[in-house]
Design a protein around this motif. Structure first.
Motif, PDB file in Angstrom:
ATOM      1  N   ALA A 210      36.861  47.735  40.216  1.00  0.00           N
ATOM      2  CA  ALA A 210      36.737  47.505  41.603  1.00  0.00           C
ATOM      3  C   ALA A 210      36.195  46.043  41.872  1.00  0.00           C
ATOM      4  CB  ALA A 210      35.959  48.458  42.537  1.00  0.00           C
ATOM      5  N   ARG A 211      35.145  45.476  41.177  1.00  0.00           N
ATOM      6  CA  ARG A 211      34.681  44.283  41.326  1.00  0.00           C
ATOM      7  C   ARG A 211      35.557  43.190  40.976  1.00  0.00           C
ATOM      8  NH1 ARG A 211      29.670  46.895  38.738  1.00  0.00           N
ATOM      9  NH2 ARG A 211      28.155  47.160  40.764  1.00  0.00           N
ATOM     10  N   ILE A 212      36.418  43.447  39.938  1.00  0.00           N
ATOM     11  CA  ILE A 212      37.378  42.483  39.499  1.00  0.00           C
ATOM     12  C   ILE A 212      38.693  42.465  40.396  1.00  0.00           C
ATOM     13  CG2 ILE A 212      39.421  42.242  38.054  1.00  0.00           C
ATOM     14  CD1 ILE A 212      37.450  43.494  36.029  1.00  0.00           C
ATOM     15  N   LYS A 213      38.873  43.764  41.346  1.00  0.00           N
ATOM     16  CA  LYS A 213      39.778  43.378  42.209  1.00  0.00           C
ATOM     17  C   LYS A 213      39.501  42.569  43.575  1.00  0.00           C
ATOM     18  CE  LYS A 213      41.805  46.431  44.234  1.00  0.00           C
ATOM     19  NZ  LYS A 213      42.662  47.695  45.110  1.00  0.00           N
ATOM     20  N   THR A 214      37.707  42.643  43.749  1.00  0.00           N
ATOM     21  CA  THR A 214      37.530  41.937  44.673  1.00  0.00           C
ATOM     22  C   THR A 214      37.294  40.263  44.485  1.00  0.00           C
ATOM     23  OG1 THR A 214      36.025  43.743  45.593  1.00  0.00           O
ATOM     24  CG2 THR A 214      35.373  41.522  46.200  1.00  0.00           C
ATOM     25  N   LEU A 215      37.152  40.131  43.162  1.00  0.00           N
ATOM     26  CA  LEU A 215      37.329  38.944  42.676  1.00  0.00           C
ATOM     27  C   LEU A 215      38.472  38.141  42.904  1.00  0.00           C
ATOM     28  CD1 LEU A 215      34.904  38.846  39.425  1.00  0.00           C
ATOM     29  CD2 LEU A 215      34.390  37.655  41.640  1.00  0.00           C
ATOM     30  N   CYS A 216      39.462  38.796  42.340  1.00  0.00           N
ATOM     31  CA  CYS A 216      40.926  38.427  42.542  1.00  0.00           C
ATOM     32  C   CYS A 216      41.273  38.079  43.893  1.00  0.00           C
ATOM     33  CB  CYS A 216      41.871  39.407  41.733  1.00  0.00           C
ATOM     34  SG  CYS A 216      41.434  39.280  40.027  1.00  0.00           S
ATOM     35  N   ARG A 217      41.159  38.937  44.672  1.00  0.00           N
ATOM     36  CA  ARG A 217      41.340  38.993  46.169  1.00  0.00           C
ATOM     37  C   ARG A 217      40.540  37.662  46.854  1.00  0.00           C
ATOM     38  NH1 ARG A 217      39.899  40.911  51.084  1.00  0.00           N
ATOM     39  NH2 ARG A 217      38.239  42.457  50.176  1.00  0.00           N
ATOM     40  N   HIS A 218      39.758  37.239  46.413  1.00  0.00           N
ATOM     41  CA  HIS A 218      38.826  36.084  47.058  1.00  0.00           C
ATOM     42  C   HIS A 218      39.098  34.966  46.346  1.00  0.00           C
ATOM     43  CE1 HIS A 218      36.661  38.139  50.307  1.00  0.00           C
ATOM     44  NE2 HIS A 218      36.529  39.167  49.354  1.00  0.00           N
ATOM     45  N   ALA A 219      39.794  34.848  45.043  1.00  0.00           N
ATOM     46  CA  ALA A 219      39.690  33.792  44.515  1.00  0.00           C
ATOM     47  C   ALA A 219      40.662  32.587  44.929  1.00  0.00           C
ATOM     48  CB  ALA A 219      40.201  34.221  42.823  1.00  0.00           C
ATOM     49  N   THR A 223      35.966  28.415  47.498  1.00  0.00           N
ATOM     50  CA  THR A 223      35.603  27.364  46.793  1.00  0.00           C
ATOM     51  C   THR A 223      35.287  27.645  45.453  1.00  0.00           C
ATOM     52  OG1 THR A 223      33.376  27.089  47.386  1.00  0.00           O
ATOM     53  CG2 THR A 223      34.857  26.095  48.901  1.00  0.00           C
ATOM     54  N   LEU A 224      35.061  26.669  44.396  1.00  0.00           N
ATOM     55  CA  LEU A 224      34.784  26.976  43.127  1.00  0.00           C
ATOM     56  C   LEU A 224      33.151  27.715  43.131  1.00  0.00           C
ATOM     57  CD1 LEU A 224      34.592  27.213  39.955  1.00  0.00           C
ATOM     58  CD2 LEU A 224      34.028  24.611  39.874  1.00  0.00           C
ATOM     59  N   GLU A 225      32.572  26.894  43.951  1.00  0.00           N
ATOM     60  CA  GLU A 225      30.748  27.340  44.124  1.00  0.00           C
ATOM     61  C   GLU A 225      30.624  28.594  44.606  1.00  0.00           C
ATOM     62  OE1 GLU A 225      28.329  25.861  42.845  1.00  0.00           O
ATOM     63  OE2 GLU A 225      29.566  24.387  41.981  1.00  0.00           O
ATOM     64  N   ASP A 226      31.619  29.093  45.912  1.00  0.00           N
ATOM     65  CA  ASP A 226      31.680  30.281  46.241  1.00  0.00           C
ATOM     66  C   ASP A 226      32.017  31.400  45.252  1.00  0.00           C
ATOM     67  OD1 ASP A 226      30.684  29.649  48.801  1.00  0.00           O
ATOM     68  OD2 ASP A 226      32.605  29.691  49.586  1.00  0.00           O
ATOM     69  N   GLN A 227      33.114  31.288  44.407  1.00  0.00           N
ATOM     70  CA  GLN A 227      33.584  32.095  43.493  1.00  0.00           C
ATOM     71  C   GLN A 227      32.533  32.275  42.262  1.00  0.00           C
ATOM     72  OE1 GLN A 227      36.178  33.757  44.327  1.00  0.00           O
ATOM     73  NE2 GLN A 227      36.803  34.905  42.471  1.00  0.00           N
ATOM     74  N   LEU A 228      31.875  31.090  41.798  1.00  0.00           N
ATOM     75  CA  LEU A 228      30.917  31.193  40.962  1.00  0.00           C
ATOM     76  C   LEU A 228      29.700  32.118  41.323  1.00  0.00           C
ATOM     77  CD1 LEU A 228      30.713  27.535  39.668  1.00  0.00           C
ATOM     78  CD2 LEU A 228      31.524  29.557  38.197  1.00  0.00           C
ATOM     79  N   ASP A 229      29.464  32.076  42.703  1.00  0.00           N
ATOM     80  CA  ASP A 229      28.330  32.841  43.218  1.00  0.00           C
ATOM     81  C   ASP A 229      28.698  34.453  42.997  1.00  0.00           C
ATOM     82  OD1 ASP A 229      25.988  33.144  44.879  1.00  0.00           O
ATOM     83  OD2 ASP A 229      27.284  33.995  45.919  1.00  0.00           O
ATOM     84  N   MET A 230      29.979  34.762  43.476  1.00  0.00           N
ATOM     85  CA  MET A 230      30.360  36.164  43.553  1.00  0.00           C
ATOM     86  C   MET A 230      30.484  36.746  42.121  1.00  0.00           C
ATOM     87  SD  MET A 230      33.941  37.571  45.294  1.00  0.00           S
ATOM     88  CE  MET A 230      33.586  36.814  46.578  1.00  0.00           C
ATOM     89  N   GLU A 231      31.054  35.861  41.161  1.00  0.00           N
ATOM     90  CA  GLU A 231      30.928  36.086  39.701  1.00  0.00           C
ATOM     91  C   GLU A 231      29.746  36.488  38.905  1.00  0.00           C
ATOM     92  OE1 GLU A 231      35.260  33.868  38.325  1.00  0.00           O
ATOM     93  OE2 GLU A 231      33.279  33.028  37.663  1.00  0.00           O
ATOM     94  N   ALA A 232      28.840  35.742  39.602  1.00  0.00           N
ATOM     95  CA  ALA A 232      27.441  35.708  38.979  1.00  0.00           C
ATOM     96  C   ALA A 232      26.701  36.978  39.480  1.00  0.00           C
ATOM     97  CB  ALA A 232      26.593  34.605  39.428  1.00  0.00           C
ATOM     98  N   ARG A 233      27.004  37.344  40.640  1.00  0.00           N
ATOM     99  CA  ARG A 233      26.637  38.621  41.381  1.00  0.00           C
ATOM    100  C   ARG A 233      27.001  39.816  40.868  1.00  0.00           C
ATOM    101  NH1 ARG A 233      28.043  39.555  46.336  1.00  0.00           N
ATOM    102  NH2 ARG A 233      29.068  37.582  46.605  1.00  0.00           N
ATOM    103  N   PHE A 234      28.398  39.787  40.617  1.00  0.00           N
ATOM    104  CA  PHE A 234      29.019  40.872  39.941  1.00  0.00           C
ATOM    105  C   PHE A 234      28.683  41.185  38.537  1.00  0.00           C
ATOM    106  CE2 PHE A 234      32.821  41.200  43.302  1.00  0.00           C
ATOM    107  CZ  PHE A 234      31.857  41.703  44.396  1.00  0.00           C
ATOM    108  N   MET A 235      28.778  40.056  37.977  1.00  0.00           N
ATOM    109  CA  MET A 235      28.173  40.257  36.502  1.00  0.00           C
ATOM    110  C   MET A 235      26.807  40.886  36.014  1.00  0.00           C
ATOM    111  SD  MET A 235      28.593  39.856  33.133  1.00  0.00           S
ATOM    112  CE  MET A 235      30.014  38.706  32.657  1.00  0.00           C
ATOM    113  N   VAL A 236      25.945  40.383  37.031  1.00  0.00           N
ATOM    114  CA  VAL A 236      24.593  40.817  36.796  1.00  0.00           C
ATOM    115  C   VAL A 236      24.648  42.262  37.141  1.00  0.00           C
ATOM    116  CG1 VAL A 236      23.429  38.685  36.825  1.00  0.00           C
ATOM    117  CG2 VAL A 236      23.737  40.011  38.783  1.00  0.00           C
TER     118      VAL A 236
END
Length: 274
Positions: A210-219, A223-236
């Protein structure tokens, strides 16, 4: 006896939802919107459902809106016309936002809002001879259902404009070449290939997917910074789950991971929302 607008059946952990209006090449209706919305909500709450396949009865995916009904709306005030259109847009959002993977299996026609419905799914399996079209211009209308947004994710402005201004039919093979189709099937085999793909992802970790789906939808838009932030939140968040404990443990122990017992039976608390 009136036929249900949506047929449902199970193939193991995969739920198959089939548009059931074959006499009208599966043209859309408010009854279909309601049935699909309810079915997806039930699937999200059912821990035994790992993935969903959306298809159509009678050899066609969906011919789009019912032109007879659309013609009648000419007499309605614009506010009422907008309200009726939002029924389509709400179901498009529901398909896009479903936490579980949704795969379209397209044979025959996917035209107008039917194309939008197919592209709203996470992945798309199409027969080589399936026919896609943004046909609105041919009846003096403009696209809806997110067609221009979905198409713009993988084609240039020039190609998007060509598809919308000509309304020309696009074969499954061309849509595959443009990057929108995940699997290209022989005629009559789209559902079988979609089921195989769905079975593969259905065995995965529910929350992580479900988190991966969200990442892919917003990618695409982030921006790179926004996507890095989302990836960091979901990873932790993912690192503390039983899913990651099982997945990493299975990898280190050189055995297949078994995520099925970990599927949640209670509604989530919106941890994939942004």
């Amino acid at each position: 006896m009136e036929q249900p607008p949506l047929l449902q059946r199970r193939e193991g952990a995969v739920l198959v939802l089939s548009n059931n209006n074959p006499a009208a090449r599966n043209a859309l209706s408010p009854a279909f919107y309601a049935a699909l919305t309810e079915a997806l909500a039930q699937a999200e709450a059912d821990p035994t459902v790992g993935a969903i396949v959306l298809t159509g009865e009678g050899g066609h995916f969906c011919a789009g809106g019912d032109l007879r009904q659309l013609a009648k709306r000419r007499e309605l005030p614009i506010e009422e016309r907008r309200a009726k259109l939002e029924g389509l847009h709400d179901v498009i959002r529901t398909v896009r936002d479903c936490r579980k993977p949704v795969i379209a299996a397209v044979e025959g026609a996917a035209a107008g809002a039917g194309l939008s419905l197919a592209l709203a799914c996470d992945m798309l399996v199409a027969a080589k001879n399936a026919v896609f079209s943004v046909a609105y211009v041919k009846v003096g209308l403009t696209p809806d259902g997110g067609a221009t947004a979905f198409l713009a994710e993988f084609v240039s402005r020039q190609v998007l404009t060509e598809l919308c201004l000509t309304g020309e039919r696009i074969a499954g093979e061309r849509l595959h070449a443009l990057g929108a189709v995940n699997r290209l099937a022989e005629p009559g085999q789209a559902l079988a290939q979609a089921l195989a793909l769905a079975a593969q992802v259905a065995a995965g970790p529910e929350r992580a997917m479900a988190r991966i789906k969200t990442l892919c939808r917003h990618a695409h838009a982030n921006t790179l910074e926004d996507q890095l932030d989302m990836e960091a939140r979901f990873m932790v968040q993912s690192q503390e789950t039983e899913e990651s404990r099982e997945g990493m443990g299975a990898f280190l122990e050189k055995r297949p991971a078994d995520f099925a017992p970990l599927r949640q039976r209670e509604p989530w608390q919106g941890d994939t929302n942004t």
